[in-house]
Design a protein around this motif. Structure first.
Motif, mmCIF file in Angstrom:
data_model
loop_
_atom_site.group_PDB
_atom_site.id
_atom_site.type_symbol
_atom_site.label_atom_id
_atom_site.label_comp_id
_atom_site.label_asym_id
_atom_site.label_seq_id
_atom_site.Cartn_x
_atom_site.Cartn_y
_atom_site.Cartn_z
ATOM 1 N N VAL A 112 0.844 -1.200 0.000
ATOM 2 C CA VAL A 112 0.000 0.000 0.000
ATOM 3 C C VAL A 112 0.876 1.245 0.000
ATOM 4 C CG1 VAL A 112 -1.550 1.383 1.445
ATOM 5 C CG2 VAL A 112 -2.072 -1.003 0.993
ATOM 6 N N ALA A 113 1.878 1.258 0.866
ATOM 7 C CA ALA A 113 2.786 2.411 0.939
ATOM 8 C C ALA A 113 3.483 2.631 -0.398
ATOM 9 C CB ALA A 113 3.801 2.216 2.062
ATOM 10 N N LEU A 114 3.916 1.551 -1.026
ATOM 11 C CA LEU A 114 4.571 1.661 -2.328
ATOM 12 C C LEU A 114 3.630 2.284 -3.348
ATOM 13 C CD1 LEU A 114 6.720 1.036 -4.525
ATOM 14 C CD2 LEU A 114 5.634 -1.219 -4.730
ATOM 15 N N LEU A 115 2.414 1.745 -3.463
ATOM 16 C CA LEU A 115 1.489 2.218 -4.498
ATOM 17 C C LEU A 115 1.016 3.647 -4.244
ATOM 18 C CD1 LEU A 115 -0.586 -0.997 -5.242
ATOM 19 C CD2 LEU A 115 1.377 -0.055 -6.497
ATOM 20 N N THR A 122 7.718 -0.747 -11.135
ATOM 21 C CA THR A 122 8.249 -1.868 -11.910
ATOM 22 C C THR A 122 8.335 -3.085 -10.992
ATOM 23 O OG1 THR A 122 10.534 -1.404 -11.301
ATOM 24 C CG2 THR A 122 9.670 -0.284 -13.285
ATOM 25 N N ARG A 123 8.579 -4.231 -11.576
ATOM 26 C CA ARG A 123 8.739 -5.445 -10.766
ATOM 27 C C ARG A 123 9.909 -5.274 -9.797
ATOM 28 N NH1 ARG A 123 7.444 -11.178 -11.169
ATOM 29 N NH2 ARG A 123 5.515 -10.395 -12.045
ATOM 30 N N GLU A 124 10.981 -4.656 -10.231
ATOM 31 C CA GLU A 124 12.133 -4.442 -9.350
ATOM 32 C C GLU A 124 11.795 -3.503 -8.199
ATOM 33 O OE1 GLU A 124 15.072 -6.046 -9.096
ATOM 34 O OE2 GLU A 124 14.127 -7.332 -10.598
ATOM 35 N N GLN A 128 11.906 -4.424 -4.227
ATOM 36 C CA GLN A 128 12.632 -3.598 -3.260
ATOM 37 C C GLN A 128 11.713 -3.166 -2.118
ATOM 38 O OE1 GLN A 128 15.882 -2.902 -3.015
ATOM 39 N NE2 GLN A 128 15.471 -1.784 -1.144
ATOM 40 N N ALA A 129 10.503 -2.734 -2.454
ATOM 41 C CA ALA A 129 9.565 -2.256 -1.437
ATOM 42 C C ALA A 129 9.154 -3.368 -0.470
ATOM 43 C CB ALA A 129 8.333 -1.660 -2.098
ATOM 44 N N LEU A 130 9.109 -4.600 -0.954
ATOM 45 C CA LEU A 130 8.682 -5.730 -0.124
ATOM 46 C C LEU A 130 9.858 -6.516 0.449
ATOM 47 C CD1 LEU A 130 5.711 -7.092 -2.267
ATOM 48 C CD2 LEU A 130 5.688 -5.372 -0.446
ATOM 49 N N GLU A 148 1.171 -5.863 -8.906
ATOM 50 C CA GLU A 148 1.052 -5.319 -10.264
ATOM 51 C C GLU A 148 -0.418 -5.207 -10.690
ATOM 52 O OE1 GLU A 148 5.311 -7.031 -11.980
ATOM 53 O OE2 GLU A 148 3.508 -8.267 -12.162
ATOM 54 N N ALA A 149 -1.208 -6.236 -10.396
ATOM 55 C CA ALA A 149 -2.629 -6.228 -10.757
ATOM 56 C C ALA A 149 -3.370 -5.131 -9.991
ATOM 57 C CB ALA A 149 -3.252 -7.593 -10.479
#
Length: 170
Positions: A112-115, A122-124, A128-130, A148-149
């Motif tokens: 959630v924080a990332l999005l 990106t996948r990378e 990194q975020a996780l 991603e979805a």
């Protein structure tokens, strides 16, 4: 000696009498009954206890409640909105990103924080975020696919909000 403090958690205020050595994880689970935050390693290594502190992922097993009185704390219980699961929760369920589910709350909050910070990672960037959240069951692929979805779903929802309603057009 216990100290009476006020915590803001999932949009609500809680007054809690805490001992100075107790962690935020202990207060959430044992004093407030918010058991969605998982008790993992108590060393800050697994990420199972991740919560958001003013939108930033933190490890509640290493956080003292006395230090976060002026912050908004979000636990997994705070993700749903108006009785609906967060799009990340939906995609995790749909894509089988959760196996045993133990790491899932911390994983979801980190995502959630990332999005919120990066709506199109990106996948990378997702990896990194996780990276602070360990999962022993999934192999991570389904988790990355679910993030991603959810990013696509959230982006489509934002686009829909910007589109004028065709039914209102002449």
């Amino acid at each position: 000696m216990r100290e009476l403090i006020t915590l803001r958690i999932n949009g609500e205020r809680y007054e809690v009498a805490v001992l100075p050595h107790r962690t935020l994880l202990e207060v959430l689970r044992e004093d407030l009954g918010l058991t969605g935050t998982k008790h993992g390693c108590e060393l800050g290594e697994c990420g199972a206890c991740t919560v958001l502190l003013d939108g930033v992922p933190v490890l509640s097993c290493l956080t003292l409640p006395l230090e976060v009185q002026d912050c908004e704390i979000t636990t997994i219980e705070g993700l749903e909105e108006q009785g609906r699961l967060h799009p990340l929760q939906e995609t995790f369920a749909e894509l089988g990103a959760a196996q045993c589910g133990y790491c899932t709350p911390g994983m979801l909050l980190s995502a959630v924080a990332l999005l919120r910070q990066n709506p199109h990672p990106t996948r990378e960037e997702i990896k990194q975020a996780l990276s602070g959240n360990l999962c022993r069951c999934t192999g991570y692929t389904k988790i990355y696919e679910a993030v991603e979805a959810a990013a696509e779903r959230l982006s489509a929802a934002r686009q829909g909000e910007r589109q004028p309603n065709a039914a209102l057009q002449p």
